[in-house]
Design a protein around this motif. Structure first.
Motif, PDB file in Angstrom:
ATOM      1  N   LEU A  98       2.352  -0.704  14.752  1.00  0.00           N
ATOM      2  CA  LEU A  98       1.432  -1.842  14.859  1.00  0.00           C
ATOM      3  C   LEU A  98       2.171  -3.086  15.367  1.00  0.00           C
ATOM      4  O   LEU A  98       1.673  -3.806  16.238  1.00  0.00           O
ATOM      5  CB  LEU A  98       0.821  -2.083  13.472  1.00  0.00           C
ATOM      6  CG  LEU A  98      -0.237  -3.160  13.295  1.00  0.00           C
ATOM      7  CD1 LEU A  98      -1.425  -2.937  14.225  1.00  0.00           C
ATOM      8  CD2 LEU A  98      -0.710  -3.189  11.823  1.00  0.00           C
ATOM      9  N   ARG A  99       3.371  -3.299  14.851  1.00  0.00           N
ATOM     10  CA  ARG A  99       4.173  -4.458  15.295  1.00  0.00           C
ATOM     11  C   ARG A  99       4.499  -4.415  16.776  1.00  0.00           C
ATOM     12  O   ARG A  99       4.705  -5.435  17.413  1.00  0.00           O
ATOM     13  CB  ARG A  99       5.496  -4.517  14.518  1.00  0.00           C
ATOM     14  CG  ARG A  99       5.359  -5.088  13.159  1.00  0.00           C
ATOM     15  CD  ARG A  99       6.737  -5.326  12.528  1.00  0.00           C
ATOM     16  NE  ARG A  99       6.541  -5.560  11.120  1.00  0.00           N
ATOM     17  CZ  ARG A  99       6.446  -4.592  10.204  1.00  0.00           C
ATOM     18  NH1 ARG A  99       6.581  -3.334  10.544  1.00  0.00           N
ATOM     19  NH2 ARG A  99       6.218  -4.906   8.949  1.00  0.00           N
ATOM     20  N   ALA A 107       0.831  -1.204   0.000  1.00  0.00           N
ATOM     21  CA  ALA A 107       0.000   0.000   0.000  1.00  0.00           C
ATOM     22  C   ALA A 107       0.869   1.259   0.000  1.00  0.00           C
ATOM     23  O   ALA A 107       1.857   1.328   0.733  1.00  0.00           O
ATOM     24  CB  ALA A 107      -0.913  -0.001   1.220  1.00  0.00           C
ATOM     25  N   GLU A 108       0.487   2.218  -0.816  1.00  0.00           N
ATOM     26  CA  GLU A 108       1.171   3.518  -0.809  1.00  0.00           C
ATOM     27  C   GLU A 108       0.359   4.581  -0.080  1.00  0.00           C
ATOM     28  O   GLU A 108       0.895   5.559   0.411  1.00  0.00           O
ATOM     29  CB  GLU A 108       1.452   3.962  -2.249  1.00  0.00           C
ATOM     30  CG  GLU A 108       2.554   3.121  -2.880  1.00  0.00           C
ATOM     31  CD  GLU A 108       2.714   3.344  -4.366  1.00  0.00           C
ATOM     32  OE1 GLU A 108       2.065   4.272  -4.909  1.00  0.00           O
ATOM     33  OE2 GLU A 108       3.472   2.577  -4.983  1.00  0.00           O
ATOM     34  N   VAL A 109      -0.947   4.366  -0.063  1.00  0.00           N
ATOM     35  CA  VAL A 109      -1.855   5.252   0.674  1.00  0.00           C
ATOM     36  C   VAL A 109      -2.727   4.348   1.537  1.00  0.00           C
ATOM     37  O   VAL A 109      -3.254   3.347   1.042  1.00  0.00           O
ATOM     38  CB  VAL A 109      -2.749   6.065  -0.289  1.00  0.00           C
ATOM     39  CG1 VAL A 109      -3.726   6.939   0.486  1.00  0.00           C
ATOM     40  CG2 VAL A 109      -1.901   6.903  -1.232  1.00  0.00           C
ATOM     41  N   VAL A 110      -2.851   4.685   2.813  1.00  0.00           N
ATOM     42  CA  VAL A 110      -3.715   3.893   3.697  1.00  0.00           C
ATOM     43  C   VAL A 110      -4.826   4.800   4.208  1.00  0.00           C
ATOM     44  O   VAL A 110      -4.564   5.857   4.795  1.00  0.00           O
ATOM     45  CB  VAL A 110      -2.933   3.295   4.881  1.00  0.00           C
ATOM     46  CG1 VAL A 110      -3.876   2.550   5.824  1.00  0.00           C
ATOM     47  CG2 VAL A 110      -1.843   2.352   4.375  1.00  0.00           C
ATOM     48  N   ARG A 157       4.713   7.919   6.811  1.00  0.00           N
ATOM     49  CA  ARG A 157       3.795   7.581   7.908  1.00  0.00           C
ATOM     50  C   ARG A 157       3.154   6.198   7.693  1.00  0.00           C
ATOM     51  O   ARG A 157       2.675   5.584   8.647  1.00  0.00           O
ATOM     52  CB  ARG A 157       2.718   8.658   8.060  1.00  0.00           C
ATOM     53  CG  ARG A 157       3.234   9.920   8.800  1.00  0.00           C
ATOM     54  CD  ARG A 157       3.137   9.725  10.314  1.00  0.00           C
ATOM     55  NE  ARG A 157       3.883  10.672  11.105  1.00  0.00           N
ATOM     56  CZ  ARG A 157       3.409  11.818  11.612  1.00  0.00           C
ATOM     57  NH1 ARG A 157       2.175  12.197  11.339  1.00  0.00           N
ATOM     58  NH2 ARG A 157       4.158  12.570  12.382  1.00  0.00           N
ATOM     59  N   VAL A 158       3.150   5.716   6.459  1.00  0.00           N
ATOM     60  CA  VAL A 158       2.616   4.361   6.216  1.00  0.00           C
ATOM     61  C   VAL A 158       3.540   3.337   6.883  1.00  0.00           C
ATOM     62  O   VAL A 158       3.097   2.515   7.692  1.00  0.00           O
ATOM     63  CB  VAL A 158       2.469   4.080   4.693  1.00  0.00           C
ATOM     64  CG1 VAL A 158       2.098   2.624   4.456  1.00  0.00           C
ATOM     65  CG2 VAL A 158       1.437   5.017   4.072  1.00  0.00           C
ATOM     66  N   ALA A 159       4.816   3.416   6.564  1.00  0.00           N
ATOM     67  CA  ALA A 159       5.777   2.469   7.169  1.00  0.00           C
ATOM     68  C   ALA A 159       5.814   2.647   8.686  1.00  0.00           C
ATOM     69  O   ALA A 159       5.900   1.671   9.444  1.00  0.00           O
ATOM     70  CB  ALA A 159       7.164   2.688   6.577  1.00  0.00           C
TER      71      ALA A 159
END
Ligand SMILES: [Fe+2]
Ligand SMILES: [Fe+2]
Length: 283
Positions: free
Chosen positions: A245-246, A222-225, A237-239
């Protein structure tokens, strides 16, 4: 329609090519606000992604139809049957007679407590299924965090937009279109808070197994969430969100607000609100 510069609730804004978020939010004192979004993909075969909350039904429908003509809507992808996602489903089905509902057996059953979903308009789309919608393929995938067993996220392989449903939920100080508007601390704290709020069971997880699930989800590319309960995530901010989350299984569980908190809030409300006027006596 609006842009991120002229952001307003219930005014759809573009997040990728032919992809629009319909933003809404609830005030959630004392932690700010929680986004309550949905999405529209206006490709060759337009798709509603979730159907908004019943509290703003007429405004939500108006917002959706400002993006797409309801007669052109070919698909309604229902991530799960929670009220904030399925709240306007029957209205959307009624106004979109050419739409097929992408759902699951269990969602239909769970909604039968309240209404009968027209099964002849349904197509089951379970974890891992894909649907060809003319100019792109959509993939359904169970996200790492969820608050309902029927949940599937939706990935658009053409725009690389991921609708993460309830994963990446966050409180925000004030409604905003993009997490770029949050400081690093607000972003981190929000991801930790929202994740544990939506899925308190994350504390029970085997760290290694959960990481594998998050890796797999991130592997969609995903490039945009976008998600129901988060401003849109772009770029680094995606990564960063996947990294946070991890961490969640190792973050101490969030302690719920107690009756003592409620008492305190009521006390504060009583002192800050003018005393109630005597009611007119009944005749
Ligand atoms: Fe949910
Ligand atoms: Fe939700």
């Amino acid at each position: 329609m609006t842009t991120t510069d002229t952001f307003e609730l219930l005014q759809p804004y573009r997040v990728a090519d032919e992809t629009f978020v319909i933003p809404w939010a609830l005030e959630a004192p004392p932690v700010g606000h929680f986004p309550m979004n949905s999405m529209v993909i206006r490709g060759a075969e337009p798709v509603l992604v979730d159907t908004g909350a019943p509290a703003v039904r007429s405004q939500w429908l108006e917002a959706a139809w400002s993006v797409v003509d309801p007669l052109d809507v070919r698909w309604i992808f229902l991530t799960h049957d929670d009220r904030d996602h399925a709240g306007n489903l029957l209205a959307a089905l009624a106004e979109c007679p050419n739409a097929t509902l992408l759902t699951t057996w269990f969602s239909i059953g769970r909604m039968a407590e309240e209404w009968e979903t027209p099964v002849n308009r349904c197509r089951f789309m379970i974890d891992g299924d894909t649907v060809d919608i003319g100019d792109r393929t959509l993939v359904a995938k169970r996200p790492p965090l969820y608050d309902n067993p029927t949940t599937r996220s939706l990935f658009d392989s053409k725009t690389r937009v991921l609708w993460a449903v309830d994963t990446f939920a966050t409180n925000v100080p004030t409604p905003l279109p993009d997490v770029a508007g949050l400081s690093d601390e607000e972003f981190r704290d929000g991801q930790y808070f929202g994740g544990r709020l939506v899925s308190p069971w994350v504390a029970l997880l085997d760290d290694r197994k959960f990481r594998a699930v998050v890796d797999d989800f991130q592997g969609l590319g995903a490039e945009v969430v976008a998600g129901c309960h988060t401003p849109v995530l772009h770029g680094s901010r995606v990564a960063a969100a996947f990294d946070l989350l991890r961490q969640l299984p190792g973050v101490p569980a969030w302690t719920e607000f107690t009756q003592a908190d409620l008492d305190r809030w009521m006390e504060m409300a009583e002192t800050s609100v003018p005393p109630e006027q005597p009611r007119p006596s009944a005749t």
